[in-house]
Design an enzyme around this catalytic site. Structure first.
Site, PDB file in Angstrom:
ATOM      1  N   ASP A  15      46.708  39.766  44.782  1.00 41.43           N
ATOM      2  CA  ASP A  15      47.275  39.882  43.408  1.00 41.43           C
ATOM      3  C   ASP A  15      48.267  39.018  43.269  1.00 41.43           C
ATOM      4  O   ASP A  15      48.701  38.457  44.202  1.00 41.43           O
ATOM      5  CB  ASP A  15      47.843  41.260  43.499  1.00 41.43           C
ATOM      6  CG  ASP A  15      48.142  41.970  42.005  1.00 41.43           C
ATOM      7  OD1 ASP A  15      47.657  41.440  41.192  1.00 41.43           O
ATOM      8  OD2 ASP A  15      49.043  42.810  41.968  1.00 41.43           O
ATOM      9  N   HIS A  32      43.669  32.351  39.075  1.00 40.20           N
ATOM     10  CA  HIS A  32      42.411  32.691  39.670  1.00 40.20           C
ATOM     11  C   HIS A  32      41.832  31.391  40.381  1.00 40.20           C
ATOM     12  O   HIS A  32      41.617  31.520  41.482  1.00 40.20           O
ATOM     13  CB  HIS A  32      41.523  33.210  38.770  1.00 40.20           C
ATOM     14  CG  HIS A  32      41.973  34.518  37.986  1.00 40.20           C
ATOM     15  ND1 HIS A  32      42.368  35.382  38.621  1.00 40.20           N
ATOM     16  CD2 HIS A  32      41.941  34.897  36.670  1.00 40.20           C
ATOM     17  CE1 HIS A  32      42.847  36.513  37.721  1.00 40.20           C
ATOM     18  NE2 HIS A  32      42.366  36.161  36.621  1.00 40.20           N
ATOM     19  N   LEU A 128      32.493  35.861  61.639  1.00 40.72           N
ATOM     20  CA  LEU A 128      33.426  36.835  60.548  1.00 40.72           C
ATOM     21  C   LEU A 128      32.581  37.541  59.632  1.00 40.72           C
ATOM     22  O   LEU A 128      31.726  36.561  58.744  1.00 40.72           O
ATOM     23  CB  LEU A 128      34.141  35.892  59.899  1.00 40.72           C
ATOM     24  CG  LEU A 128      35.488  36.709  59.053  1.00 40.72           C
ATOM     25  CD1 LEU A 128      36.385  37.568  59.836  1.00 40.72           C
ATOM     26  CD2 LEU A 128      36.119  35.696  58.183  1.00 40.72           C
TER      27      LEU A 128
END
Ligand code: IPE
Ligand code: IPE
Ligand code: MG
Length: 236
Positions: A15, A32, A128
């Site tokens: 955020d 972003h 991962l």
């Protein structure tokens, strides 16, 4: 920083992109774009620290309420990252899973195709697991689990007593373990419809850094904070 390996799964609410951009007199979309760097650093950090699962909140079911311009950018940006970076992440052994409602007609077909292809291309990787929460909302996820259970029950007649032990099996990815820790950046202290069921015993860590400013040092501090926590699960 050593991970004593008790942090297997970290979930992140990324955020503060909009505020990061605003602070620099840039359009929100620039925030972003700047967040991509933090995401790729976080993936490298997670690999270096031997995490098994990293779940990142990229677009919520509520984020459709943003301006058309921002939503369009976020859809474009999601495609663009996959096109430009997925081979690099694939080489690093990252296995992608897209968590959320991908049947939604609001999501452009190109995005859906790229997400499906990326899951397919990376499905045998095992360094991962990266769970990319996209068009994700916890309420939607739980309602779907109830619908799946209901449909199964019509066919199989599950005993009511089995439901508690089986409920998570009706989620989209029942093989994903619950997060050990949740990190939320940018100072807000709320969950915003993220993993409500799975966070029951996760350590919650809130930091003020905005997502595009997150780096390895900040992540090391998060790990340090996690390692200080005493997880008792209701015991003493
Ligand atoms: C998080 O940053 C990214 C998404 C929700 C897609 P925000 O865009 O929410 O940034 P702030 O909270 O407005 O600063
Ligand atoms: C949560 O952040 C969603 C993502 C990070 C994708 P928001 O910025 O949308 O959440 P609120 O509005 O602060 O609750
Ligand atoms: Mg926000």
């Amino acid at each position: 920083m050593e991970n004593d390996k008790s942090l297997r799964h970290l979930a992140i609410i990324m955020d503060g992109n909009g505020r990061w951009a605003l602070n620099k007199d840039l359009p929100r979309t620039a925030g972003h774009a700047a967040g991509e760097h933090s995401l790729s650093k976080t993936i490298d950090w997670a690999i270096a620290n031997k995490l098994e699962w990293l779940t990142v909140y990229a677009f919520s079911t509520e984020n459709w309420l943003r301006s058309e311009e921002e939503v369009d950018f976020l859809m474009f940006f999601n495609r663009d990252i996959l096109i430009r970076r997925r081979e690099e992440f694939n080489q690093k052994g990252v296995r992608f899973k897209f968590l959320g409602d991908l049947t939604d007609s609001k999501i452009p077909e190109e995005n859906k195709d790229l997400m499906k292809e990326t899951e397919e291309i990376t499905k045998n990787n095992n360094t991962l697991n990266l769970v990319f929460a996209f068009n994700y909302g916890s309420h939607n996820e739980i309602h779907n689990a109830v619908l799946n259970l209901h449909n199964e029950n019509i066919n199989e007649n599950l005993e009511l007593g089995d439901i508690e032990s089986n409920f998570y099996n009706f989620f989209q990815y029942p093989e994903v373990p619950f997060p050990d820790a949740l990190l939320r950046t940018a100072g807000e202290k709320r969950i915003s419809n993220f993993l409500l069921y799975q966070l029951s015993y996760s350590e919650l860590i809130f930091i003020d850094a905005l997502w595009p400013d997150v780096n390895e040092d900040i992540l090391d501090d998060v790990l340090l904070e996690f390692n200080k926590r005493n997880r008792t699960y209701g015991r003493n």
